[in-house]
Design a protein around this motif. Sequence first.
Motif, PDB file in Angstrom:
ATOM      1  N   ARG A 183       8.054  -8.983  -4.385  1.00 55.48           N
ATOM      2  CA  ARG A 183       8.026 -10.058  -5.368  1.00 55.48           C
ATOM      3  C   ARG A 183       6.990  -9.813  -6.463  1.00 55.48           C
ATOM      4  N   SER A 184       6.103  -8.840  -6.269  1.00 53.40           N
ATOM      5  CA  SER A 184       5.060  -8.590  -7.258  1.00 53.40           C
ATOM      6  C   SER A 184       5.594  -7.657  -8.347  1.00 53.40           C
ATOM      7  N   SER A 185       4.720  -7.322  -9.295  1.00 52.19           N
ATOM      8  CA  SER A 185       5.187  -6.614 -10.493  1.00 52.19           C
ATOM      9  C   SER A 185       4.818  -5.136 -10.540  1.00 52.19           C
ATOM     10  N   PHE A 186       4.169  -4.618  -9.511  1.00 52.24           N
ATOM     11  CA  PHE A 186       3.659  -3.255  -9.632  1.00 52.24           C
ATOM     12  C   PHE A 186       4.694  -2.184  -9.309  1.00 52.24           C
ATOM     13  N   ALA A 187       5.830  -2.544  -8.668  1.00 50.97           N
ATOM     14  CA  ALA A 187       6.845  -1.560  -8.302  1.00 50.97           C
ATOM     15  C   ALA A 187       8.119  -1.777  -9.098  1.00 50.97           C
ATOM     16  N   CYS A 188       8.896  -0.718  -9.249  1.00 52.67           N
ATOM     17  CA  CYS A 188      10.134  -0.828 -10.030  1.00 52.67           C
ATOM     18  C   CYS A 188      11.370  -0.738  -9.154  1.00 52.67           C
ATOM     19  N   GLY A 189      11.206  -0.647  -7.845  1.00 54.42           N
ATOM     20  CA  GLY A 189      12.345  -0.604  -6.947  1.00 54.42           C
ATOM     21  C   GLY A 189      11.895  -0.359  -5.526  1.00 54.42           C
ATOM     22  N   ALA A 190      12.832  -0.477  -4.577  1.00 50.62           N
ATOM     23  CA  ALA A 190      12.477  -0.326  -3.170  1.00 50.62           C
ATOM     24  C   ALA A 190      13.601   0.334  -2.387  1.00 50.62           C
ATOM     25  N   ILE A 191      13.187   1.067  -1.351  1.00 49.70           N
ATOM     26  CA  ILE A 191      14.106   1.585  -0.334  1.00 49.70           C
ATOM     27  C   ILE A 191      13.784   0.816   0.939  1.00 49.70           C
ATOM     28  N   VAL A 192      14.772   0.134   1.492  1.00 45.53           N
ATOM     29  CA  VAL A 192      14.533  -0.758   2.621  1.00 45.53           C
ATOM     30  C   VAL A 192      15.218  -0.231   3.876  1.00 45.53           C
ATOM     31  N   LEU A 193      14.414  -0.021   4.925  1.00 49.13           N
ATOM     32  CA  LEU A 193      14.903   0.359   6.246  1.00 49.13           C
ATOM     33  C   LEU A 193      14.202  -0.549   7.255  1.00 49.13           C
TER      34      LEU A 193
END
Length: 322
Positions: free
Chosen positions: A105-115
């Motif tokens: 929910r924060s602004s420091f990342a531009c995407g995620a890989i979720v496992l």
Amino acid sequence: MGGLKKIAEITGVSISTVSNVLNGRSNVGQATKERVLEVCSEHGYFPKAPRDPVNISKSKVILFIFSDFDRDFYLKIINGVSDCLTENGYELMICTSKSSMNYMRSSFACGAIVLDSSITDEFVVSAATADFPIVLMDRVIENKQANTKSVTVDNYPAMCELAQGLVDKGFKKFAYLGGLEFTLDNRERFAALVDTLAKNNIEFDRKKYFYGNYREKSGYQAAKLMILSNDLPDVLVCANDNMAIGAMKALKENNIRVPEDISVTGFDDSEMSTMAGLTTISIPRYEAGYLATKDLLEIVEGNASREPFKLNALVKWRKTTK
């Protein structure tokens, strides 16, 4: 400033360092990043995302989110993720708990890989915005509005091949040690086993379904229950290697020989399975991490298809099946 100051005092770093972490800047070490984000999560401190989408696009940080330290194959996946990010000038942030939902929910990342199966589909859909794509490695979400893509293992044909091979070896009495029932992996692996047995006129006895959670301890406990039934199957098919290793420990403690008295199979092809001589199904873990990251970066840059991608898996016959 008050929130930044508090986080800085707790972590023992400067206010500017905390600010750099929360803004995804590259001039902070990984250990410091993880410590700052952990404390932010514990104290519920995350600044609102900037309204200007240009600011978001400048972030070069990708989250990798997983939940289970017991499964050693994560290391190879992370290596694949890290290599792809390094080649493309991005940084990696690893999250391993429920606090990862705050990071998303924060602004420091531009995407995620979720496992991480503990993160619900509903949360993924809400978090996967136009500015924050998510690649899933443990499920497929049928929601065309969500900015997601799935990279999963093609469980079904691989398990069909394993099951047919076991039938061809003469096995008729099967037991199954499942992982978490709601996971895509477990559902597909069990369905493949039952369908293959049915094609060979072998009915799976539901009483021979034992419950686990992918951890070694659950495999050990399930095998103890199986032993108490005094009706051992010809072969115990396990949904992953960890549970198979745990089951074999319980069998050994009770002087039940593998494969002379009962055969055992796993799924994953972990390092432990190689040492134990466990018949299993090999997943290209490094490649899975690399390809999932490549797809995510393509989405970030606006060039990728959202169609799910499935990785082939191969049967590895070893000494635990006679």
